[in-house]
Design a protein around this motif. Structure first.
Motif, PDB file in Angstrom:
ATOM      1  N   HIS A  99       0.835  -1.196   0.000  1.00 48.11           N
ATOM      2  CA  HIS A  99       0.000   0.000   0.000  1.00 48.11           C
ATOM      3  C   HIS A  99       0.875   1.253   0.000  1.00 48.11           C
ATOM      4  O   HIS A  99       1.820   1.373   0.787  1.00 48.11           O
ATOM      5  N   GLU A 100       0.541   2.198  -0.887  1.00 45.65           N
ATOM      6  CA  GLU A 100       1.376   3.398  -1.024  1.00 45.65           C
ATOM      7  C   GLU A 100       0.991   4.496  -0.047  1.00 45.65           C
ATOM      8  O   GLU A 100       1.780   5.392   0.223  1.00 45.65           O
ATOM      9  N   GLY A 101      -0.220   4.459   0.494  1.00 43.58           N
ATOM     10  CA  GLY A 101      -0.642   5.513   1.395  1.00 43.58           C
ATOM     11  C   GLY A 101      -0.325   5.190   2.846  1.00 43.58           C
ATOM     12  O   GLY A 101       0.465   4.296   3.167  1.00 43.58           O
ATOM     13  N   LYS A 102      -0.976   5.904   3.732  1.00 42.42           N
ATOM     14  CA  LYS A 102      -0.772   5.719   5.159  1.00 42.42           C
ATOM     15  C   LYS A 102      -1.616   4.551   5.657  1.00 42.42           C
ATOM     16  O   LYS A 102      -2.785   4.416   5.302  1.00 42.42           O
ATOM     17  N   LEU A 103      -1.012   3.722   6.495  1.00 44.09           N
ATOM     18  CA  LEU A 103      -1.727   2.558   7.029  1.00 44.09           C
ATOM     19  C   LEU A 103      -2.428   2.890   8.328  1.00 44.09           C
ATOM     20  O   LEU A 103      -1.939   3.683   9.139  1.00 44.09           O
ATOM     21  N   GLY A 104      -3.596   2.262   8.520  1.00 45.22           N
ATOM     22  CA  GLY A 104      -4.266   2.372   9.808  1.00 45.22           C
ATOM     23  C   GLY A 104      -3.745   1.319  10.770  1.00 45.22           C
ATOM     24  O   GLY A 104      -2.947   0.443  10.411  1.00 45.22           O
ATOM     25  N   TRP A 105      -4.213   1.403  12.012  1.00 48.97           N
ATOM     26  CA  TRP A 105      -3.775   0.470  13.055  1.00 48.97           C
ATOM     27  C   TRP A 105      -4.852  -0.582  13.307  1.00 48.97           C
ATOM     28  O   TRP A 105      -6.048  -0.320  13.155  1.00 48.97           O
ATOM     29  N   LEU A 106      -4.394  -1.759  13.700  1.00 46.65           N
ATOM     30  CA  LEU A 106      -5.351  -2.738  14.227  1.00 46.65           C
ATOM     31  C   LEU A 106      -6.006  -2.130  15.459  1.00 46.65           C
ATOM     32  O   LEU A 106      -5.313  -1.626  16.351  1.00 46.65           O
ATOM     33  N   GLU A 107      -7.321  -2.144  15.515  1.00 47.17           N
ATOM     34  CA  GLU A 107      -7.985  -1.601  16.699  1.00 47.17           C
ATOM     35  C   GLU A 107      -7.770  -2.505  17.909  1.00 47.17           C
ATOM     36  O   GLU A 107      -7.418  -2.040  18.985  1.00 47.17           O
ATOM     37  N   ARG A 108      -8.000  -3.802  17.723  1.00 50.56           N
ATOM     38  CA  ARG A 108      -7.725  -4.730  18.820  1.00 50.56           C
ATOM     39  C   ARG A 108      -7.753  -6.162  18.318  1.00 50.56           C
ATOM     40  O   ARG A 108      -8.342  -6.471  17.280  1.00 50.56           O
ATOM     41  N   VAL A 109      -7.099  -7.002  19.068  1.00 49.51           N
ATOM     42  CA  VAL A 109      -7.155  -8.446  18.822  1.00 49.51           C
ATOM     43  C   VAL A 109      -8.284  -9.000  19.677  1.00 49.51           C
ATOM     44  O   VAL A 109      -8.241  -8.909  20.900  1.00 49.51           O
ATOM     45  N   VAL A 110      -9.290  -9.554  19.042  1.00 48.45           N
ATOM     46  CA  VAL A 110     -10.463 -10.049  19.774  1.00 48.45           C
ATOM     47  C   VAL A 110     -10.082 -11.227  20.652  1.00 48.45           C
ATOM     48  O   VAL A 110     -10.523 -11.336  21.801  1.00 48.45           O
ATOM     49  N   SER A 111      -9.249 -12.100  20.122  1.00 45.32           N
ATOM     50  CA  SER A 111      -8.848 -13.297  20.851  1.00 45.32           C
ATOM     51  C   SER A 111      -7.559 -13.841  20.250  1.00 45.32           C
ATOM     52  O   SER A 111      -7.365 -13.774  19.028  1.00 45.32           O
ATOM     53  N   PRO A 112      -6.671 -14.380  21.069  1.00 44.11           N
ATOM     54  CA  PRO A 112      -5.441 -14.965  20.529  1.00 44.11           C
ATOM     55  C   PRO A 112      -5.637 -16.359  19.939  1.00 44.11           C
ATOM     56  O   PRO A 112      -4.693 -16.952  19.424  1.00 44.11           O
ATOM     57  N   GLU A 113      -6.862 -16.897  20.019  1.00 47.35           N
ATOM     58  CA  GLU A 113      -7.139 -18.226  19.476  1.00 47.35           C
ATOM     59  C   GLU A 113      -7.079 -18.186  17.950  1.00 47.35           C
ATOM     60  O   GLU A 113      -7.759 -17.396  17.307  1.00 47.35           O
ATOM     61  N   ARG A 114      -6.251 -19.059  17.378  1.00 47.98           N
ATOM     62  CA  ARG A 114      -6.092 -19.088  15.918  1.00 47.98           C
ATOM     63  C   ARG A 114      -7.210 -19.941  15.310  1.00 47.98           C
ATOM     64  O   ARG A 114      -7.031 -21.136  15.052  1.00 47.98           O
ATOM     65  N   VAL A 115      -8.348 -19.304  15.071  1.00 52.03           N
ATOM     66  CA  VAL A 115      -9.532 -20.040  14.619  1.00 52.03           C
ATOM     67  C   VAL A 115      -9.532 -20.302  13.113  1.00 52.03           C
ATOM     68  O   VAL A 115     -10.206 -21.215  12.635  1.00 52.03           O
ATOM     69  N   LEU A 116      -8.817 -19.493  12.358  1.00 48.36           N
ATOM     70  CA  LEU A 116      -8.724 -19.698  10.912  1.00 48.36           C
ATOM     71  C   LEU A 116      -7.418 -20.437  10.619  1.00 48.36           C
ATOM     72  O   LEU A 116      -6.353 -19.829  10.530  1.00 48.36           O
TER      73      LEU A 116
END
Length: 666
Positions: free
Chosen positions: A69-86
């Motif tokens: 991405h060439e523009g400015k990146l946003g931030w992750l708002e939050r991690v809902v859970s550390p469980e790797r469900v995918l």
């Protein structure tokens, strides 16, 4: 006071798939990960991200050092859970299903991953005893040519694929559990997909006789959110080694999957009614192909799709010798269209219960055995027609079919919207006389109660299903799929209203009729033990002949050849596009279809087809069919997928529904 965020030192970029509903935004987006989030923000976890000013759910797909991405990146708002469900396997499967069915990955993942239940997720996993699997006796599989060799291949971890033709009277649950237990004993896991809760319960009960109950998990839609998520997590965390469930369980995150089982793949329940409308059989086969694991498609009958897998060489036949089939099958009789038959029973070709069917029932009851009566529809009189011109009676409000409930003073009632009409009048000829198109299970039970006075009459169907009946004289009236098991087997089965199944204007009418008949006939004792099946249909009909000979393989071969002649699935791939005429035309104008695509239509949406959501009831919708050779199926899906994205981005057209290889075309 604003807190300054500091990016993670290691791989500060998270590539995220937001769970957005619009097709043109089915793509990955990069977000910055803070140092505090870094340990938890791993591939496969649920996150919240800000997209166009609002918070949306998403999944982390990977961590990266750099972004495209060439523009400015946003931030992750939050991690809902550390469980790797995918998991990586489920992610690959979701991508393949979206490509196969011209859908979006978020739509597939909504089917694959259940909503989070925080309390359950935070609970510690229980301590499990070491896995112990009882030795598997392969005597049951010895009845099938190559059956023991098939179990040996599973034991050795080979990717054996088979289409299994279960014998009449076969305990299909025991055979599937033996195959699963063989795989589990070798250190891998098994997944079984069945049509409904009744089958889930039966297979789960059989599984716990071979495996520790804590290692067997049953998934179904009827479970509450917490229980379903708890069992799903057991599969994800590797505690469950045999997972059983209905259609959505085909996506279950089973670790070290070695075998995928699908029972009765012709059942409509295995077709997902939500976008992108995948069929559990196809998803299971995609999964087996991706993981290079074993697969079994089993049933008393056979679909043309399953037979196509055998013909292509992807799977092999697992059938019994003809001598074994004849020894295990009941004796099947049908109506003879001959002068001799007419002289013996003048009403044989018109009566709902001709003499040959009544004789079979009386003989079984005289031998103190139960009799099964299969009727196509539940209810009292589920379909009405004009008594003069035979036009189907339809609701004045929504055009739904009218039915006559039992003892209903309001008169006929619409099966779609529930409105009552006490004064039906035919829209074609104006007549106010009505007749029954088909008689339901409750009305049939009334008729049989009068025909066999003093005999117990049991009904099973809808929400009042009976699981089992004793080995005693009784008449059991059931709808397809709701037939109770009889201890010792039924003495006879009567298959009524065959024309209501065979006469449907549907691509799969004959195949579905044979599947329903064989499922009922398989519950009857063998012919050598006096078991009789009476089908009230002309014996010359090919589908009836397949039942008489108990030869579903030849019937599937004939179905496959006939569909190839007229260019219908599975001989070709077919896309059905439903929606407003302008929206359908616009989508086709945008789509870069394959050169050899054949367009059929447009026509008005068939009255029996489910209407796409978001359209008024009185709006006239159209359907366009697009047909391509088998080798161009992915090209067709890709073209429609791209066109849907373009149409979605324009926001100037109503959405359309795209179904690839739909179960029902007309």
């Amino acid at each position: 006071m604003t807190t300054t965020r500091q990016a993670a030192e290691f791989e500060p970029i998270a590539r995220v798939l937001p769970m957005l509903a619009v097709p043109h935004l089915d793509r990955d987006f990069d977000y910055l990960v803070t140092a505090e989030q870094s340990d938890d923000a791993q591939p496969g976890v649920r996150v919240k991200v800000r997209f166009h000013g609002r918070l949306v759910d998403g999944f982390v797909l990977e961590r990266r050092w750099e972004t495209d991405h060439e523009g400015k990146l946003g931030w992750l708002e939050r991690v809902v859970s550390p469980e790797r469900v995918l998991t990586p396997d489920v992610r690959r499967l979701a991508e393949a299903v979206a490509a196969r069915y011209a859908g979006t990955r978020p739509d597939v993942l909504r089917l694959a991953i259940p909503p989070r239940h925080a309390t359950v997720e935070k609970q510690a996993a229980p301590e499990l005893d070491p896995l112990v699997v009882d030795p598997v006796d392969d005597a049951g599989w010895a009845a099938y040519t190559g059956g023991q060799q098939f179990l040996a291949a599973l034991r050795e971890g080979r990717a054996a694929r088979a289409v299994w033709q279960a014998l009449p009277g076969e305990s299909w649950t025991d055979r599937l559990v033996e195959a699963a237990a063989t795989v589990v004993a070798s250190g891998r896991a098994a997944l079984a997909v069945v049509p409904d809760q009744r089958d889930v319960d039966a297979l789960h009960a059989a599984a716990t006789r071979h495996l520790d109950q804590s290692r067997v998990v049953a998934l179904s839609a009827g479970l509450g959110p917490s229980q379903r998520y708890r069992r799903w997590l057991a599969a994800l965390r590797g505690q469950a080694r045999f997972v059983i469930g209905t259609r959505s369980a085909v996506f279950a995150p089973v670790a070290a999957l070695g075998l995928v089982l699908v029972w009765d793949d012709g059942d409509d329940s295995l077709a997902e009614p939500r976008a992108p409308y995948p069929h559990a059989r196809e998803v299971a086969m995609l999964r087996a192909h991706q993981l290079r694991c074993a697969a079994v498609i089993g049933g008393y009958s056979r679909t043309a799709e399953a037979h196509a897998l055998v013909r292509s060489g992807w799977a092999h036949d697992l059938v019994a010798a003809r001598a074994t089939v004849r020894a295990r099958a009941p004796r099947v009789s049908a109506l003879e269209d001959s002068n001799f038959q007419q002289e013996r029973d003048s009403a044989a070709m018109t009566a709902r219960l001709p003499t040959m069917a009544l004789s079979a029932a009386r003989s079984a009851l005289a031998a103190d055995r139960p009799v099964l009566v299969q009727v196509p529809r539940r209810g009292y009189v589920p379909a009405l027609a004009c008594g003069k011109c035979r036009e189907i009676a339809r609701c004045r409000h929504c055009t739904g079919p009218m039915s006559l409930p039992e003892r209903n003073p309001a008169g006929a009632v619409c099966r779609w919207c529930g409105r009552a009409d006490s004064a039906l009048r035919c829209g074609r000829c104006g007549s106010d006389s009505v007749r029954a198109v088909v008689v339901g299970a409750r009305r049939t039970a009334e008729e049989l109660g009068r025909a066999f006075p003093g005999t117990t009459v049991i009904t099973s169907g809808g929400d009042a299903m009976v699981a089992e009946v004793p080995d005693a004289p009784a008449v059991v009236v059931a709808t397809p799929g709701a037939e109770p098991r009889a201890l010792g087997g039924y003495g006879a089965a009567l298959l009524l209203d065959a024309w209501a199944l065979l006469g449907r204007q549907d691509l799969r009418a004959a195949e579905d009729a044979l599947r329903r008949w064989m499922a009922a006939a398989a519950l009857v004792r063998s012919g050598s033990d006096g078991g009789v099946v009476a089908v009230v249909a002309e014996s010359a009909i090919p589908t009836v002949q397949a039942l008489i000979r108990w030869d579903p393989v030849a019937h599937a071969e004939s179905e496959l050849e006939s569909r190839a002649e007229v260019g219908l699935p599975p001989a070709v791939h077919l896309a059905a596009i439903d929606g407003a005429a302008g929206a359908v035309a616009s989508l086709l104008h945008t789509a870069a279809l394959p050169d050899d695509a054949d367009l059929l239509g447009p026509v008005d949406l068939p009255s029996a087809a489910r209407r796409p959501s978001g359209h008024p009831v009185d709006e006239v919708l159209s359907r366009m069919l697009i047909r391509v050779p088998r080798t161009r199926g992915l090209d067709l899906a890709a073209a429609l997928r791209r066109a849907t994205g373009v149409s979605s981005a324009r926001r100037d057209q109503q959405p359309v529904r795209i179904q690839i290889d739909p179960l029902h075309i007309g």
